[in-house]
Design a protein around this motif. Structure first.
Motif, short mmCIF file in Angstrom:
data_model
loop_
_atom_site.label_atom_id
_atom_site.label_comp_id
_atom_site.label_asym_id
_atom_site.label_seq_id
_atom_site.Cartn_x
_atom_site.Cartn_y
_atom_site.Cartn_z
N VAL A 1 0.88 -1.17 0.00
CA VAL A 1 0.00 0.00 0.00
C VAL A 1 0.91 1.22 0.00
O VAL A 1 1.74 1.36 0.90
N ASN A 2 0.77 2.06 -1.01
CA ASN A 2 1.62 3.24 -1.06
C ASN A 2 0.92 4.46 -1.65
O ASN A 2 1.55 5.48 -1.87
N SER A 3 -0.40 4.34 -1.91
CA SER A 3 -1.12 5.48 -2.45
C SER A 3 -2.62 5.26 -2.31
O SER A 3 -3.07 4.18 -1.91
N VAL A 4 -3.39 6.27 -2.68
CA VAL A 4 -4.84 6.16 -2.76
C VAL A 4 -5.16 5.09 -3.79
O VAL A 4 -4.49 4.98 -4.81
N GLY A 5 -6.17 4.26 -3.50
CA GLY A 5 -6.55 3.23 -4.46
C GLY A 5 -7.30 2.09 -3.81
O GLY A 5 -7.57 2.09 -2.61
N SER A 6 -7.60 1.08 -4.62
CA SER A 6 -8.34 -0.09 -4.17
C SER A 6 -7.37 -1.26 -4.02
O SER A 6 -6.54 -1.51 -4.90
N TYR A 7 -7.49 -1.98 -2.89
CA TYR A 7 -6.59 -3.09 -2.58
C TYR A 7 -7.39 -4.33 -2.21
O TYR A 7 -8.33 -4.25 -1.42
N SER A 8 -7.00 -5.44 -2.76
CA SER A 8 -7.66 -6.70 -2.44
C SER A 8 -7.18 -7.20 -1.08
O SER A 8 -6.00 -7.12 -0.76
N LEU A 9 -8.12 -7.70 -0.31
CA LEU A 9 -7.77 -8.33 0.97
C LEU A 9 -8.00 -9.84 0.88
O LEU A 9 -8.31 -10.49 1.86
N ASN A 10 -7.84 -10.40 -0.32
CA ASN A 10 -8.07 -11.83 -0.57
C ASN A 10 -6.77 -12.59 -0.74
O ASN A 10 -6.77 -13.71 -1.22
N LEU A 11 -5.66 -12.00 -0.40
CA LEU A 11 -4.37 -12.54 -0.82
C LEU A 11 -3.64 -13.41 0.20
O LEU A 11 -2.67 -14.04 -0.14
N GLY A 12 -4.07 -13.44 1.43
CA GLY A 12 -3.39 -14.27 2.42
C GLY A 12 -2.48 -13.48 3.34
O GLY A 12 -2.34 -12.27 3.21
N ALA A 13 -1.87 -14.20 4.25
CA ALA A 13 -1.12 -13.63 5.36
C ALA A 13 -0.20 -12.48 4.97
O ALA A 13 0.72 -12.64 4.19
N GLY A 14 -0.47 -11.32 5.56
CA GLY A 14 0.41 -10.17 5.45
C GLY A 14 0.27 -9.34 4.20
O GLY A 14 0.71 -8.21 4.18
N VAL A 15 -0.30 -9.87 3.13
CA VAL A 15 -0.42 -9.08 1.90
C VAL A 15 -1.86 -8.70 1.60
O VAL A 15 -2.11 -7.94 0.68
N GLY A 16 -2.79 -9.19 2.32
CA GLY A 16 -4.18 -8.81 2.15
C GLY A 16 -5.09 -9.77 2.88
O GLY A 16 -5.36 -10.86 2.40
N GLU A 17 -5.53 -9.38 4.06
CA GLU A 17 -6.35 -10.31 4.85
C GLU A 17 -7.27 -9.56 5.80
O GLU A 17 -7.05 -8.39 6.11
#
Length: 182
Positions: free
Chosen positions: A100-116
């Motif tokens: 995460v480094n800016s305004v935007g949409s991020y998936s939280l479907n990726l698993g431990a530490g990268v989107g959960e």
């Protein structure tokens, strides 16, 4: 006679208004959430299966904490919250996303530490702890950063999630919002 009639009308109005406080109809749960702001206001809220969830109570640590580490995984962002319901029940709701480094949409479907998304109802049973992507039958979650001000250390945004596990009720997190300093 007109004075008594006016007095009776005033008393009737007052007694009817006092009944409004004890209205048995439930309030709209979304109305209990903090407003969606972008000022670093220190607010967090969402609906969990249609019920308002906001940080509440204390276990000695802050019940709402936002972290950001720009050097880990390209920018590791996390939200940690808890809600003390009573002395025997505390609920937890946390999210992590990277990079995460800016305004935007991020998936939280990726698993431990990268989107959960982690949700614990505090009940300890399998269905009371929705977290591990390995045994989820369905997970769709999104984090939308609407303000990411690194110089003033302010982050704000919205989130939602639907998580399912075989044998458990589906967890639906909707109308999530946060506004904090990191």
């Amino acid at each position: 006679m007109p004075r008594k009639l006016l007095l009776y009308a005033a008393l009737l109005t007052l007694t009817q208004c006092s009944k409004c406080k004890d209205d048995p109809r439930p309030r709209d749960p979304a109305a209990q959430l903090p407003p969606a702001t972008q000022t670093g206001a220190g607010t967090f809220g969402c609906l969990v299966n249609g019920q308002a969830y906001t940080p509440k109570g204390s276990n000695g640590m802050s019940n709402f904490y936002v972290s950001y580490n720009p050097t880990f995984r390209g920018g590791a962002f996390g939200i940690e919250t808890y809600r003390v319901e009573n002395k025997d029940l505390t609920r937890y709701l946390n999210t992590d996303a990277a990079p995460v480094n800016s305004v935007g949409s991020y998936s939280l479907n990726l698993g431990a530490g990268v989107g959960e998304v982690l949700y614990s109802s505090g009940e300890g049973a399998l269905c009371g702890f929705m977290y591990d992507s390995r045994d989820m039958t369905y997970r769709k979650a999104t984090l939308i950063i609407t303000r990411f001000d690194k110089s003033n250390r302010i982050v704000a945004g919205t989130f939602d999630a639907v998580i399912a596990r075989t044998g458990c009720d589906t967890l639906k997190i909707t109308q999530g919002r946060f506004d904090a300093k990191f």
